[in-house]
Design an enzyme around this catalytic site. Structure first.
Site, mmCIF file in Angstrom:
data_model
loop_
_atom_site.group_PDB
_atom_site.id
_atom_site.type_symbol
_atom_site.label_atom_id
_atom_site.label_comp_id
_atom_site.label_asym_id
_atom_site.label_seq_id
_atom_site.Cartn_x
_atom_site.Cartn_y
_atom_site.Cartn_z
ATOM 1 N NE ARG A 115 33.303 52.806 45.015
ATOM 2 C CZ ARG A 115 32.850 51.703 45.605
ATOM 3 N NH1 ARG A 115 31.611 51.304 45.409
ATOM 4 N NH2 ARG A 115 33.622 51.000 46.413
ATOM 5 C CG HIS B 166 26.900 52.835 48.358
ATOM 6 N ND1 HIS B 166 27.971 53.593 47.989
ATOM 7 C CD2 HIS B 166 27.313 51.544 48.208
ATOM 8 C CE1 HIS B 166 28.985 52.822 47.629
ATOM 9 N NE2 HIS B 166 28.598 51.561 47.762
HETATM 10 P P1 NAP Z 1 36.097 43.029 39.759
HETATM 11 O O1 NAP Z 1 35.960 41.591 40.135
HETATM 12 O O2 NAP Z 1 37.399 43.700 39.936
HETATM 13 O O3 NAP Z 1 35.634 43.145 38.236
HETATM 14 C C1 NAP Z 1 35.756 44.319 37.501
HETATM 15 C C2 NAP Z 1 35.319 44.094 36.065
HETATM 16 O O4 NAP Z 1 35.351 45.350 35.388
HETATM 17 C C3 NAP Z 1 36.241 43.147 35.303
HETATM 18 O O5 NAP Z 1 35.510 42.346 34.411
HETATM 19 C C4 NAP Z 1 37.124 44.125 34.508
HETATM 20 O O6 NAP Z 1 37.637 43.611 33.272
HETATM 21 C C5 NAP Z 1 36.125 45.232 34.202
HETATM 22 N N1 NAP Z 1 36.821 46.476 33.894
HETATM 23 C C6 NAP Z 1 37.735 47.155 34.632
HETATM 24 N N2 NAP Z 1 38.187 48.232 33.979
HETATM 25 C C7 NAP Z 1 37.561 48.234 32.791
HETATM 26 C C8 NAP Z 1 37.616 49.080 31.648
HETATM 27 N N3 NAP Z 1 38.404 50.162 31.607
HETATM 28 N N4 NAP Z 1 36.840 48.772 30.584
HETATM 29 C C9 NAP Z 1 36.047 47.673 30.604
HETATM 30 N N5 NAP Z 1 35.948 46.832 31.655
HETATM 31 C C10 NAP Z 1 36.695 47.115 32.735
HETATM 32 O O7 NAP Z 1 35.021 43.891 40.558
HETATM 33 P P2 NAP Z 1 33.684 43.412 41.300
HETATM 34 O O8 NAP Z 1 33.976 42.713 42.565
HETATM 35 O O9 NAP Z 1 32.819 42.723 40.318
HETATM 36 O O10 NAP Z 1 33.062 44.840 41.707
HETATM 37 C C11 NAP Z 1 32.828 45.849 40.749
HETATM 38 C C12 NAP Z 1 32.580 47.183 41.422
HETATM 39 O O11 NAP Z 1 31.290 47.180 42.044
HETATM 40 C C13 NAP Z 1 33.520 47.522 42.592
HETATM 41 O O12 NAP Z 1 34.750 48.039 42.120
HETATM 42 C C14 NAP Z 1 32.727 48.538 43.377
HETATM 43 O O13 NAP Z 1 33.016 49.844 42.919
HETATM 44 C C15 NAP Z 1 31.279 48.209 43.022
HETATM 45 N N6 NAP Z 1 30.516 47.721 44.199
HETATM 46 C C16 NAP Z 1 29.406 48.408 44.577
HETATM 47 C C17 NAP Z 1 28.661 47.941 45.642
HETATM 48 C C18 NAP Z 1 27.412 48.640 46.066
HETATM 49 O O14 NAP Z 1 26.853 48.323 47.124
HETATM 50 N N7 NAP Z 1 26.881 49.548 45.287
HETATM 51 C C19 NAP Z 1 29.051 46.785 46.335
HETATM 52 C C20 NAP Z 1 30.189 46.134 45.916
HETATM 53 C C21 NAP Z 1 30.923 46.619 44.838
HETATM 54 P P3 NAP Z 1 38.656 42.363 33.234
HETATM 55 O O15 NAP Z 1 37.784 41.145 33.515
HETATM 56 O O16 NAP Z 1 39.186 42.376 31.872
HETATM 57 O O17 NAP Z 1 39.673 42.616 34.310
HETATM 58 C C1 GLV Z 2 30.851 48.798 48.168
HETATM 59 O O1 GLV Z 2 30.535 49.762 47.554
HETATM 60 C C2 GLV Z 2 31.990 47.986 47.892
HETATM 61 O O2 GLV Z 2 32.850 48.395 47.098
HETATM 62 O O3 GLV Z 2 32.062 46.883 48.465
#
Ligand code: NAP
Ligand code: GLV
Length: 306
Positions: free
Chosen positions: A221, A269
């Site tokens: 983000r 994005h």
């Molecule tokens: P997720 O499965 O919820 O994983 C989040 C990870 O971040 C977990 O390992 C978590 O730790 C860690 N985390 C959370 N808070 C933290 C902190 N304060 N300090 C250190 N580590 C922390 O999320 P995801 O599905 O992988 O997606 C991640 C993010 O990518 C989304 O929230 C979204 O904002 C972004 N995204 C972007 C796009 C794009 O097109 N640019 C697309 C999809 C997603 P734990 O393992 O300990 O819980």
């Molecule tokens: C995109 O940014 C998502 O959070 O899936």
């Protein structure tokens, strides 16, 4: 059963049709103010009015992985918030990040410049051992990215809130481990959710802890990154550059310095797009699972913020 849809910046019609086909026994419609309340909602960034008009809503399905826009709203405590759980996003994210890391590591931008000038010249191969990639956030997307980078034999570090073990990845966890993680990572990939704890986490103090010549890839983000701090560290030569897919303001304003910066690559994005068919299949599967009274994956902890 009633299912309602609201997407802030996307036409809901193809989704309404796809869902209706996949779920013939439900009544599926796009939300308009004053519409009859629904049992389940499928949304991207709905207004507060949408929530307030749905007193019987059981589940709020987000058509993305990040739920930061939803958690800005006042949500009833009993409402289940469910994120997309991969649904075809992790392979796209792995592709995007590996491409950005390899383009930087192999200096392909410099080769492009040479090619345009008709210049045949080699660069000295860089040492892979000096290019450890640190993946910040080892969740659904981060873990897939970490594994994909290992295929190219980059040393991979991982950082998460709670301790994790991922084969072949040097794992760090908790705020006290952040300085060691940063110091060990030549390339930083941000894949954390946006929460009060992680907002502005990529700032002058943290980015300065990357080694000299560090490179930043932000695919999570825009509000994770203090944009002026990144530019200052690139301009003074501490950081080599950045690939950025997300921004504090989207679309990125025309006058923003990122557009013209020679060491910054901008994409709109798009690193991991929501795929409609995969997402509909996943959401319909989850509504059916909930209907049988069974647990589902992807429930958001609204207090933790992801
Ligand atoms: P997720 O499965 O919820 O994983 C989040 C990870 O971040 C977990 O390992 C978590 O730790 C860690 N985390 C959370 N808070 C933290 C902190 N304060 N300090 C250190 N580590 C922390 O999320 P995801 O599905 O992988 O997606 C991640 C993010 O990518 C989304 O929230 C979204 O904002 C972004 N995204 C972007 C796009 C794009 O097109 N640019 C697309 C999809 C997603 P734990 O393992 O300990 O819980
Ligand atoms: C995109 O940014 C998502 O959070 O899936």
């Amino acid at each position: 059963m009633n299912i309602t849809l609201f997407f802030a910046s996307l036409s809901p019609e193809p989704w309404v049709q796809g869902l209706q086909q996949a779920f013939p026994e439900a009544a599926v419609s796009a939300w308009v103010p004053g519409a009859p309340p629904a049992d389940h909602a499928i949304v991207w960034a709905p207004p507060q009015q949408f929530i307030d008009e749905q007193p019987g809503l059981q589940t709020l399905f987000n058509i993305g992985a990040g739920v930061d826009a939803l958690l800005q709203l006042r949500l009833p405590p009993s409402l289940k918030v469910v994120r997309l759980d991969d649904a075809g996003m992790s392979v796209q994210m792995a592709e995007y990040v590996c491409h950005a890391v390899i383009r930087h590591f192999r200096e392909f931008d410099a080769y492009d410049t040479d090619t345009q000038a008709g210049k045949w010249s080699f660069r000295k191969p860089r040492s892979r051992a000096d290019f450890a990639v640190g993946v910040m956030g080892l969740g659904v997307l981060g873990e897939r990215v970490a594994k994909a980078l290992q295929v190219f034999e980059f040393p991979v570090n991982g950082y998460s809130r709670s301790p994790k073990e991922v084969a072949g990845v040097r794992c760090f966890s908790g705020a006290q481990a952040l300085p060691d993680f940063l110091a060990a990572s030549r390339v930083l990939v941000n894949l954390m959710p946006l929460t009060p704890e992680t907002e502005n986490i990529l700032n002058h103090a943290t980015l300065s802890q990357l080694p000299q010549g560090g490179y930043v890839i932000n695919v999570a983000r825009g509000k994770h990154l203090v944009e002026d701090d990144l530019i200052a560290l690139i301009n003074k030569g501490h950081l080599a550059g950045a690939t950025l897919d997300v921004f504090r303001t989207e679309p990125l304003p025309a006058a923003h310095p990122f557009w013209q910066h020679p060491k910054i690559t901008v994409t709109p994005h798009t690193s991991a797009r929501t795929l409609r068919e995969e997402s509909i299949a996943q959401i319909v599967g989850k509504i059916r699972t909930l209907g049988r009274g069974e647990p589902i994956q992807g429930l958001v902890d609204t207090v933790r913020g992801y």
